[in-house]
Design a protein around this motif. Structure first.
Motif, PDB file in Angstrom:
ATOM      1  N   THR A   1      -1.382   7.202   1.972  1.00  0.00           N
ATOM      2  CA  THR A   1      -0.294   8.438   2.156  1.00  0.00           C
ATOM      3  C   THR A   1      -0.366   7.911   4.035  1.00  0.00           C
ATOM      4  O   THR A   1       0.924   7.557   4.114  1.00  0.00           O
ATOM      5  N   SER A   2      -1.222   6.744   4.508  1.00  0.00           N
ATOM      6  CA  SER A   2      -1.574   6.747   5.826  1.00  0.00           C
ATOM      7  C   SER A   2       0.336   5.670   6.091  1.00  0.00           C
ATOM      8  O   SER A   2       0.873   5.689   6.388  1.00  0.00           O
TER       9      SER A   2
ATOM     10  N   CYS B   1       1.136  -0.782  -0.337  1.00  0.00           N
ATOM     11  CA  CYS B   1       0.226   0.106  -0.123  1.00  0.00           C
ATOM     12  C   CYS B   1       0.713   1.303   0.054  1.00  0.00           C
ATOM     13  O   CYS B   1       1.590   1.750   0.481  1.00  0.00           O
TER      14      CYS B   1
ATOM     15  N   ASN C   1      -8.345   1.098   2.715  1.00  0.00           N
ATOM     16  CA  ASN C   1      -9.198   1.453   4.014  1.00  0.00           C
ATOM     17  C   ASN C   1      -9.107   0.668   5.084  1.00  0.00           C
ATOM     18  O   ASN C   1      -9.459   0.477   5.747  1.00  0.00           O
ATOM     19  N   ALA C   2      -7.613  -0.269   4.646  1.00  0.00           N
ATOM     20  CA  ALA C   2      -7.101  -0.893   5.995  1.00  0.00           C
ATOM     21  C   ALA C   2      -7.485   0.056   7.333  1.00  0.00           C
ATOM     22  O   ALA C   2      -6.974  -0.453   7.969  1.00  0.00           O
ATOM     23  N   CYS C   3      -6.819   0.757   6.271  1.00  0.00           N
ATOM     24  CA  CYS C   3      -5.335   2.029   7.820  1.00  0.00           C
ATOM     25  C   CYS C   3      -7.047   2.765   8.377  1.00  0.00           C
ATOM     26  O   CYS C   3      -7.026   2.809   9.610  1.00  0.00           O
TER      27      CYS C   3
ATOM     28  N   CYS D   1      -4.901   3.464  -1.338  1.00  0.00           N
ATOM     29  CA  CYS D   1      -5.536   2.856  -0.018  1.00  0.00           C
ATOM     30  C   CYS D   1      -6.157   2.046  -0.437  1.00  0.00           C
ATOM     31  O   CYS D   1      -7.076   2.231  -1.090  1.00  0.00           O
TER      32      CYS D   1
HETATM   33  S1  FES Z   1      -2.839   4.307   3.328  1.00  0.00           S
HETATM   34 FE1  FES Z   1      -3.044   1.756   3.331  1.00  0.00          FE
HETATM   35  S2  FES Z   1      -4.742   0.624   3.939  1.00  0.00           S
HETATM   36 FE2  FES Z   1      -4.821   3.064   4.038  1.00  0.00          FE
END
Ligand code: FES
Lengths: 487, 88
Positions: B13-14, B10, B47-49, B45
């Motif tokens: 950004t997170s 992934c 959405n795992a974050c 992303c």
């Molecule tokens: S930024 Fe990697 S799952 Fe959301």
């Protein structure tokens, strides 16, 4: 220095993003005291002694993010919401940039050379022969160091054939190039601000997170919330910090609320042009040496430690200063926020007065996370005509500045350049006599961070990755990874 | 025939800012012979974050299974395991 990715930086980014999410939702005042509990819930497996201390550390991180001078203004009885109200109602002093958390400090004992069990008590005893202070004695046939006599030169460690001499370090003190870190009577860390050059090396070295930067993001958030026009000026090092192109980064920054985004490389072009002229002029009038002036930590070194170097430092302004001027000429009513990898730029901004706020890449990243902005997914903004200053994006990398300057000289043949790539204690000692060693060249580029700004304290990714993402490799990151194995 | 291990790193950004960028240097920490047997790509992303089920960022998907708190060492280990399990 610690690796950029460690438990501590991860916690920091979590705290930043959580605080900002609440801020953007308008719930920070009511939620801020809950954040330590959200981040360290009951069932957490603590790395420190217990979850309560971990929560206290989260609280300190929040205070630092609010811009509180923890060293001076820590009041454990005061709720975070009170601090927050203060931060948004009155102007905080932007300096000093760094502050310390004595509760986090492990009060590491002074750095020492020690002899370990590996000592065989050999017959040659090179340690004994090479110690300049007679600080080695032999007890029961094994070497031992008389600490009162030891000057910590490390000779014994160099010569021991069994590698039995151990150097126990104090990371913060060891990393500070100018000896600005002290211990108070209780043995806890303290910064001597008369000496501190705001390079941030100590905060990146302490494995306990006891030295932290006071963020100045809240004044910036307030500017963004006001109706005033705000321009972000982005340091050349930003390329490579995010998984997207410069154009995408520009769009993402606008999505955060900035009205315009201008590359500081534009100002870097002016720095290059003017510094080239200055260099030619100085060489012709017989100066033996001129140094660059764009690194604000280096400028701090000169001001606080080596004023005689003012004579060799170029008088040309920094890229940030020129960029702010350019922006103000085009758009006199805009506020200006510098986004960069550097903590010392805040010191420069205070002196300049044309820059209204300074934040780091990691703070920008937290804004992206809080606002759910995926840099890789956003549309690419037009960067405009970047032709004349494209090469100045290299200001972010060691040797880039001198390259851009020399390229713009009328007669580059008169210059003999060299560079100082990173300043530690040793290099600082050398700086003290730099004006006496002209044989190395007549133009020196100075960067306090090893490798240049792409290794600054406000960066997100390792320089190695940043370098790969720069050079346009950011385009089509997915495809590139797959097909060409760029990484 | 060998089945390729599908690795999706992934680069949202997170994940990217919380250590995911390090994973892009996979050439430095995964055995080149194993890399040959993998399909590696960067993804946005997924959405795992936003949830808590799979740990924290950075996330990697290996053959459609989500792994959180990823580090280079961990990724290397899992890839080797998955590869050997598949090709037994
Ligand atoms: S930024 Fe990697 S799952 Fe959301």
């Amino acid at each position: 220095m610690l690796e950029i990715n460690n438990q501590f930086t991860h916690l920091k980014s979590k705290v930043y993003a959580t605080v900002l999410k609440c801020f953007f939702n308008g719930t920070l005042e009511e939620d801020i005291d809950k954040i330590p509990f959200w981040i360290i819930p009951k069932d957490t497996d603590p790395s420190r002694c217990c979850i309560y201390k971990e929560r206290a550390m989260v609280r300190y991180r929040i205070l630092a993010f609010l811009g509180i001078n923890i060293e001076k203004d820590d009041d454990e009885m005061k709720p975070l919401s009170d601090y927050y109200r203060e931060v948004i109602s009155k102007q905080m002093k932007p300096l000093p940039v760094l502050t310390t958390i004595s509760t986090a400090c492990s009060a590491c004992p002074q750095d020492q050379y020690l002899i370990s069990d590996a000592c065989r008590g050999c017959y040659a005893r090179p340690c004994l022969a090479n110690c300049p202070k007679d600080a080695i004695e032999f007890i029961n046939g094994k070497a031992s160091i008389i600490q009162e006599k030891c000057i910590r030169c490390g000779k014994c460690q160099e010569v021991c054939p069994f590698n039995s001499v151990l150097h126990r370090l104090v990371p913060c003190e060891g990393s500070c190039p100018v000896d600005a870190i002290k211990k108070n009577e209780k043995g806890f860390v303290e910064i001597d601000y008369k000496k501190c050059i705001s390079c941030g090396k100590c905060s990146r070295s302490c494995p306990f997170g006891a030295i932290v930067e006071r963020s100045s993001i809240f004044p910036v958030l307030q500017i963004l919330q006001s109706k005033e026009r705000t321009t972000a000026i982005i340091a050349p090092a930003i390329d490579g910090q995010f998984p997207g192109t410069l154009g995408q980064i520009k769009t993402a920054i606008k999505m955060v609320g900035f009205d315009d985004v201008v590359e500081v490389s534009e100002g870097a072009e002016l720095t290059s042009i003017n510094e080239a002229k200055e260099l030619e002029h100085r060489i012709k009038r017989g100066d033996k040496l001129m140094s660059t002036s764009c690194c604000p930590s280096y400028v701090e070194i000169i001001e606080k430690h080596l004023p005689k170097l003012n004579a060799i430092k170029s008088d040309t302004l920094s890229p940030m200063a020129y960029t702010a001027q350019l922006v103000k000429e085009r758009d006199p009513n805009t506020k200006i926020v510098f986004i960069g990898p550097c903590l010392a730029k805040r010191v420069e901004a205070v002196k300049l007065k044309t820059v209204d706020g300074v934040i780091t890449f990691s703070e920008l990243a937290s804004m992206f996370i809080a606002k759910d902005i995926d840099v890789k997914e956003v549309q690419e903004a037009d960067l405009g005509d970047t032709h004349s200053f494209e090469d100045c994006r290299d200001f972010a990398i060691s040797e880039g500045v001198k390259g851009c300057v020399i390229k713009r000289m009328e007669d580059p043949s008169i210059v003999k350049p060299y560079n100082i790539d990173g300043i530690d204690k040793k290099v600082f000692k050398m700086l003290k006599v730099i004006d006496k060693i002209p044989s190395k060249g007549n133009f020196v580029e100075v960067m306090v961070c090893d490798g240049g700004c792409i290794n600054g304290p406000g960066t997100i990714v390792k320089p190695k990755i940043a370098m790969k993402l720069r050079n346009g490799n950011t385009q089509a990151i997915t495809k590139a990874m797959k097909k060409e194995r760029l990484y | 025939m060998d089945k390729k291990v599908k690795i999706k790193i992934c680069v949202g950004t997170s994940c990217f800012v919380q250590g995911g960028s390090d994973l892009l240097l996979y050439n430095d920490f995964i055995d080149p012979e194993i890399i040959e047997k993998c399909d590696i790509e960067g993804i946005s992303c997924f959405n795992a974050c936003k949830g808590h089920e799979n740990g924290s960022a950075p996330f990697v998907m290996i053959n459609d299974k989500i792994y959180g708190d990823m580090t280079p060492e961990k990724l290397n280990k899992i890839v080797i395991e998955v590869y050997h399990a598949r090709n037994k």
